[in-house]
Write an enzyme that holds these catalytic residues in place. Structure first.
Site, PDB file in Angstrom:
ATOM      1  N   GLY A  10      -7.630   5.955   6.259  1.00 20.74           N
ATOM      2  CA  GLY A  10      -6.970   4.956   5.428  1.00 20.74           C
ATOM      3  C   GLY A  10      -5.929   4.232   6.250  1.00 20.74           C
TER       4      GLY A  10
ATOM      5  CB  SER B  90       5.685  -0.202   0.785  1.00 23.42           C
ATOM      6  OG  SER B  90       4.553  -0.450  -0.021  1.00 23.42           O
TER       7      SER B  90
ATOM      8  CB  THR C 239      -1.000   0.008   1.141  1.00 23.71           C
ATOM      9  OG1 THR C 239      -2.144  -0.517   0.605  1.00 23.71           O
ATOM     10  CG2 THR C 239      -1.310   1.274   1.769  1.00 23.71           C
TER      11      THR C 239
ATOM     12  CE  LYS D 290      -4.446  -1.892   0.041  1.00 24.30           C
ATOM     13  NZ  LYS D 290      -3.229  -1.812  -0.730  1.00 24.30           N
TER      14      LYS D 290
END
Length: 176
Positions: free
Chosen positions: A50, A129, A6, A38
């Site tokens: 989120g 990430s 994500t 998300k």
């Protein structure tokens, strides 16, 4: 095996705040899902949130935050501080592996399991990430263009998807 997933980005510009996220969930070297959602609305649509990290942990934190918002009569600042305290001190919650971004019409916060409640200076924050890539792109777009919050969020997430292998371009957005 480690889950990597994500990029979630919050952009506040003028009266608008937007949270956007990609849809990729990765297990090891395999993309397990490309269309995960998300970001979501909570507290009767007055708050957007989120998560990045473990999906189950992120959803558990959303449920806790929803409860805190109810307990605090919708006061996002108080609810996030209460959640961060609980997250840091509760034995079970401490093991959760996720970060969350939350926003209402006035404030944006990043929350972590170490008790961090961070309100970004420029109204832009990112987790996951691909977060550093999206954050850099969003800051540059906010500084050097007149784009609105949604356009900045979308373009920055597209840039992150081009760079981060754990981020895809299947994007979802929520805005206030």
């Amino acid at each position: 095996m480690k889950f990597r997933s994500t990029t979630v980005l919050a952009v506040r510009r003028g009266p608008e705040v937007v949270l956007g996220a990609d849809g990729q969930v990765t297990l090891g070297q395999t993309v397990m899902k490309g269309s995960a959602r998300k970001v979501r609305r909570m507290h009767d649509g007055k708050v957007i949130a989120g998560f990045a990290g473990s999906a189950a942990d992120g959803i558990a934190l959303f449920e806790r935050l929803e409860g805190r918002l109810k307990d605090c009569n919708g006061n996002l600042t108080k609810a996030t501080v209460e959640l961060a305290k609980e997250w840091r001190t509760d034995r079970a919650l401490r093991r959760l592996e996720a970060l969350i971004l939350v926003a209402d019409t006035e404030r944006t916060f990043l929350l972590s399991g170490t008790g961090e409640v961070i309100e970004p200076d420029a109204g832009i924050a990112a987790i996951g990430s691909g977060g550093p890539f999206a954050l850099a792109a969003a800051r540059a777009l906010a500084t050097h263009t007149q784009l609105g919050a949604r356009a900045i969020c979308e373009e920055a997430l597209k840039i992150a998807a081009e760079i981060c292998i754990y981020t895809n371009s299947n994007l979802t957005f929520e805005s206030l």
